[in-house]
Design a protein around this motif. Structure first.
Motif, PDB file in Angstrom:
ATOM      1  N   GLY A  36     -16.120   3.280   9.562  1.00  0.00           N
ATOM      2  CA  GLY A  36     -16.005   2.266   8.517  1.00  0.00           C
ATOM      3  C   GLY A  36     -14.734   2.424   7.708  1.00  0.00           C
ATOM      4  N   ARG A  37     -13.990   3.503   7.955  1.00  0.00           N
ATOM      5  CA  ARG A  37     -12.685   3.706   7.334  1.00  0.00           C
ATOM      6  C   ARG A  37     -11.609   3.633   8.427  1.00  0.00           C
ATOM      7  N   PRO A 173      -3.370  -3.302   6.658  1.00  0.00           N
ATOM      8  CA  PRO A 173      -2.698  -4.006   5.553  1.00  0.00           C
ATOM      9  C   PRO A 173      -3.571  -4.214   4.324  1.00  0.00           C
ATOM     10  N   GLU A 174      -4.878  -4.181   4.484  1.00  0.00           N
ATOM     11  CA  GLU A 174      -5.768  -4.368   3.338  1.00  0.00           C
ATOM     12  C   GLU A 174      -5.542  -3.314   2.257  1.00  0.00           C
ATOM     13  N   ALA A 177      -1.013  -1.383  -0.427  1.00  0.00           N
ATOM     14  CA  ALA A 177      -0.502  -0.994  -1.748  1.00  0.00           C
ATOM     15  C   ALA A 177      -0.840   0.460  -2.068  1.00  0.00           C
ATOM     16  N   ASP A 178      -2.045   0.879  -1.728  1.00  0.00           N
ATOM     17  CA  ASP A 178      -2.439   2.266  -1.974  1.00  0.00           C
ATOM     18  C   ASP A 178      -1.645   3.227  -1.096  1.00  0.00           C
ATOM     19  N   TYR A 179      -1.408   2.852   0.143  1.00  0.00           N
ATOM     20  CA  TYR A 179      -0.625   3.716   1.025  1.00  0.00           C
ATOM     21  C   TYR A 179       0.809   3.870   0.486  1.00  0.00           C
ATOM     22  N   ARG A 180       1.393   2.777  -0.014  1.00  0.00           N
ATOM     23  CA  ARG A 180       2.747   2.864  -0.583  1.00  0.00           C
ATOM     24  C   ARG A 180       2.762   3.793  -1.795  1.00  0.00           C
ATOM     25  N   ARG A 181       1.775   3.654  -2.655  1.00  0.00           N
ATOM     26  CA  ARG A 181       1.713   4.479  -3.855  1.00  0.00           C
ATOM     27  C   ARG A 181       1.517   5.956  -3.496  1.00  0.00           C
ATOM     28  N   ASN A 182       0.626   6.233  -2.556  1.00  0.00           N
ATOM     29  CA  ASN A 182       0.377   7.623  -2.160  1.00  0.00           C
ATOM     30  C   ASN A 182       1.593   8.239  -1.477  1.00  0.00           C
ATOM     31  N   THR A 183       2.276   7.449  -0.667  1.00  0.00           N
ATOM     32  CA  THR A 183       3.483   7.948   0.006  1.00  0.00           C
ATOM     33  C   THR A 183       4.556   8.295  -1.014  1.00  0.00           C
TER      34      THR A 183
END
Length: 317
Positions: A36-37, A173-174, A177-183
């Motif tokens: 589910g992830r 893509p959902e 934004a979180d992936y960009r911030r964490n990176t």
């Protein structure tokens, strides 16, 4: 015989004989896919660390290399090949684990992220850094080979992190934004680590360090050091008698007082050479896997311990 040379045909044979399309994970691995992830299979610890830091709560990460297992020696199992099929992405580092390379090449997993393609690789032998640029390969040295140990250089590791972040954004893509911030947060910490290495190793009594495994070439080049390795890129290869004599001579000439060994491979060779030459031994961890013997709990704490060990061995002021 070189262990890694034996792995490619073994992995290919497993894939071919079993057939990826017909494989299904057993109950013990069922939770690794379809959670589910965003399900990511990472080849070994430095890749899993990136996936977890960048993915956060949106990803489920499974690592092919068990804690304490020497990653170069991994021979991927049919169960793990099935795991690849069930996952959304695989994050690996080409040329470090040939059995993983072979399995990934034949896997239908949609997103394949090769960390080696996200930065630049160089050919390194047993001598990397200032000395390597000053003379031709000596008779006892290993010829140059493409060095995969990019994660030990915080700058190259940051480049890989940025590429992994972009791949996660595209594949999921959902949560982009979180992936960009964490990176961005991870890259910032790697930049800070790079600064600490630069300042901590700016002034030292000697610029040469001696290791059992040629894993620290990128780190040496980044900070103006020379790595002299007893063995080459294969951590379990045996040095020749000529290479041992050469290292003992070099240690006296360059005022080297410490022979570094690592946590996942026997320290026998390091202790033998150190004892014969009257040198100390200490741990320089290639961060290939976190175990109870690691000086810290994650990539950053182990690298901080490496910096402390290098400063002591090199006589930093």
């Amino acid at each position: 015989m070189n262990v890694r040379r034996r792995l490619i045909p073994a992995a290919v044979a497993a894939v071919t004989a079993l057939g990826l399309g017909s494989l299904s994970a057993c109950a013990g691995d069922a939770a690794a896919g379809n959670t589910g992830r965003f399900d990511v299979v990472a080849s070994f610890y430095p890749m899993a660390f990136l996936a977890e830091r960048i993915g956060g709560g949106h990803v489920h990460v499974t690592t092919l290399t068990s804690p304490g297992q020497e990653p170069h020696d991994l021979e991927i199992s049919p169960r793990q090949i099935a795991l690849l099929e069930e996952s959304d992405a695989v994050l690996y580092l080409r040329n470090l684990q040939p059995s993983v390379d072979a399995a990934v090449a034949q896997s239908p997993v949609r997103t394949k992220i090769d960390a080696a393609s996200l930065t630049t690789l160089e050919e390194h032998g047993t001598d990397v850094g200032g000395h390597a640029a000053a003379h031709d390969t000596a008779a006892g040295e290993e010829p140059g080979a493409e060095d995969p140990h990019v994660w030990l250089d915080p700058v190259r590791y940051a480049q890989v992190a940025e590429g992994v972040g972009r791949a996660f954004e595209k594949a999921d893509p959902e949560h982009a934004a979180d992936y960009r911030r964490n990176t961005a947060a991870l890259v910032k910490r790697l930049d800070e680590l790079n600064t600490r290495f630069e300042k901590g190793l700016a002034r030292t009594r000697t610029r040469v360090f001696l290791t059992t495994h040629a894993a620290f070439g990128y780190l040496a080049e980044r900070y103006g050091l020379t790595e002299e390795a007893i063995n080459g890129l294969d951590p379990e290869s045996e040095p020749s008698a000529a290479r041992v004599r050469e290292l003992q001579t070099m240690a006296r000439a360059d005022r080297v007082g410490t022979v570094f060994y690592e946590t996942l491979v026997s320290d026998r060779t390091a202790r033998t050479i150190a004892g014969d030459a009257g040198l100390r031994t200490d741990v320089l961890d290639p961060v290939e896997g976190i175990t109870d013997r690691s000086r810290g709990r994650d990539y950053f704490t182990v690298q901080e311990a490496n910096l402390t060990a290098l400063r002591k061995a090199l006589g930093a002021t």
